[in-house]
Design an enzyme around this catalytic site. Structure first.
Site, PDB file in Angstrom:
ATOM      1  CB  THR A  17       0.165   3.704   5.727  1.00  0.00           C
ATOM      2  OG1 THR A  17       0.418   3.498   4.344  1.00  0.00           O
ATOM      3  CG2 THR A  17      -1.239   3.291   6.030  1.00  0.00           C
ATOM      4  CG  ASP A  61       4.296   6.853  -0.812  1.00  0.00           C
ATOM      5  OD1 ASP A  61       3.115   6.534  -0.655  1.00  0.00           O
ATOM      6  OD2 ASP A  61       5.198   6.033  -1.097  1.00  0.00           O
ATOM      7  CB  SER A  63       7.636   5.342  -3.519  1.00  0.00           C
ATOM      8  OG  SER A  63       6.984   4.168  -3.162  1.00  0.00           O
TER       9      SER A  63
HETATM   10  N1  ASP Z   1       3.150   3.718   0.298  1.00  0.00           N
HETATM   11  C1  ASP Z   1       3.316   3.798   1.720  1.00  0.00           C
HETATM   12  C2  ASP Z   1       4.745   4.190   2.008  1.00  0.00           C
HETATM   13  O1  ASP Z   1       5.617   3.388   1.986  1.00  0.00           O
HETATM   14  C3  ASP Z   1       2.963   2.503   2.341  1.00  0.00           C
HETATM   15  C4  ASP Z   1       3.125   2.441   3.830  1.00  0.00           C
HETATM   16  O2  ASP Z   1       3.335   3.382   4.543  1.00  0.00           O
HETATM   17  O3  ASP Z   1       3.034   1.340   4.347  1.00  0.00           O
HETATM   18  O4  ASP Z   1       4.983   5.356   2.226  1.00  0.00           O
END
Ligand code: ASP
Length: 344
Positions: A17, A61, A63
């Site tokens: 993010t 991302d 994940s």
């Molecule tokens: N889905 C994002 C990630 O972990 C959330 C974030 O950056 O906070 O890449």
């Protein structure tokens, strides 16, 4: 701070993010061109030292971050190790604690700061937490005393705290204060001043060179216990092809059901060469096998205590040890002791 002109920091943007803005056309989050980061955070120019950045392509991302990406991060640090005084890794918050834990095991004898940070709100938003997180992470990565880095560790800086990466866990998907370090105090706290807790920071032996470990074995599983857990589920996991080790997430101080089948199944997995690592599903405190009857038999069966390790550090440590150690005995010996400050 002295000698700021001589200081060089490398920002490594992996994704998440923090490096996103809203696409005006679609409204979805899209990554910014990281070379133009100063457009979003003009304060960066005020540091007055050499600040360079590299961006992963494509960005991820978090994940989708896995051991191959950890290796890429570690190699980026290794290749630039002599050139920079410190590194700031911008990373999605979701799996940041896993990556920071993994890097802490990979970078043996690390003598420079590697500070992970990210944000809950994109850098392009007015109310973003990313600006403060980024600026302070850079400040920490560049902090020196008598010419030596103040925090030569893999850490996470988020909101107001600098915590050891392999002690940290994400606990909020809502608050700016998204991480905590349940079993180890912060290495630094940030308010009006940046207060370092010097006695808690690990300093490497200056005679030793950086060694980067790049092998992982991902044949591990996490089995979270719950009241009523069935033998079919436990056996399905234990019989997974090529499985080398299981983390059992136990109750309280390392307790598990005393059903005969449960103990026998775990024991036969261990007897056939598997490793079982006991990590509490509590968010703080430590496993103490033998304290209750419900953990004594685990101990007798050969289960290894995870003490006060986090879930993130336990899985990355296991993958790292299985990838680097020559024998089951060596893995078990290293599991029981601190290799990068991950257990007390
Ligand atoms: N889905 C994002 C990630 O972990 C959330 C974030 O950056 O906070 O890449």
């Amino acid at each position: 701070m002295k000698d700021r002109k001589d200081t060089s920091i490398l920002l490594i943007y992996t994704g998440g993010t923090i490096g996103m803005i809203h696409d005006p056309e679609t409204g979805s989050l899209i990554p910014i061109d990281f070379n133009h980061i100063t457009y979003h955070v003009p304060e960066l120019d005020k540091f007055g030292f050499n600040l360079e950045s590299v961006s992963f392509n494509p960005v991820k991302d978090s994940s989708n971050i896995d051991p191959d990406v950890w290796i890429k991060m570690a190699e980026t640090i290794e290749e630039n190790y002599e050139k920079y005084d410190g590194f700031v890794v911008l990373h999605g918050t979701d799996t940041m604690a896993y990556s920071a834990s993994a890097l802490s095991f990979m970078l043996e004898n690390l003598a420079k700061p590697v500070i992970f940070t990210g944000s809950q709100l994109p850098i392009g938003l007015l109310r973003t937490d990313g600006r403060e997180n980024l600026l302070t992470a850079i400040e920490i990565a560049s902090a020196k005393e008598n010419g030596l880095p103040l925090v030569p560790e893999v850490c996470i800086f988020f909101d107001n705290e600098l915590t050891r990466g392999n002690r940290t866990t994400k606990f909020s998907a809502e608050h700016f204060d998204a991480f905590n370090s349940p079993n180890y105090p912060p290495l630094a706290e940030v308010g009006l001043h940046l207060k370092y807790n010097y006695t808690l920071i690990r300093y490497p032996d200056p005679r030793k060179n950086l060694i980067v470990h790049k092998t992982f074995n991902t044949n591990v599983a996490i089995l979270k216990l719950f009241p009523g857990i069935g033998r079919n589920l436990v056996q399905a996991i234990l019989n997974t092809k090529d499985l080398r080790a299981i983390i059992i997430e136990t109750f309280g101080s390392g307790n598990a059901p005393t059903y005969r089948w449960f103990i026998d199944d775990l024991k036969s997995f261990i007897d056939s060469g598997g490793i079982i690592f006991n990590v509490t599903q509590c968010h703080g405190g430590s496993v103490e096998m033998g304290l209750y009857e419900t953990s004594r038999e685990l101990l007798a069966a050969g289960v290894v205590s995870g003490k006060d390790i986090t879930s993130e550090a336990s899985v990355t440590k296991l993958m790292h040890l299985l990838g680097t150690c020559g024998s089951k005995e060596e893995v078990e010996k290293c599991l029981g002791k601190s290799i990068a400050g991950e257990i007390s």
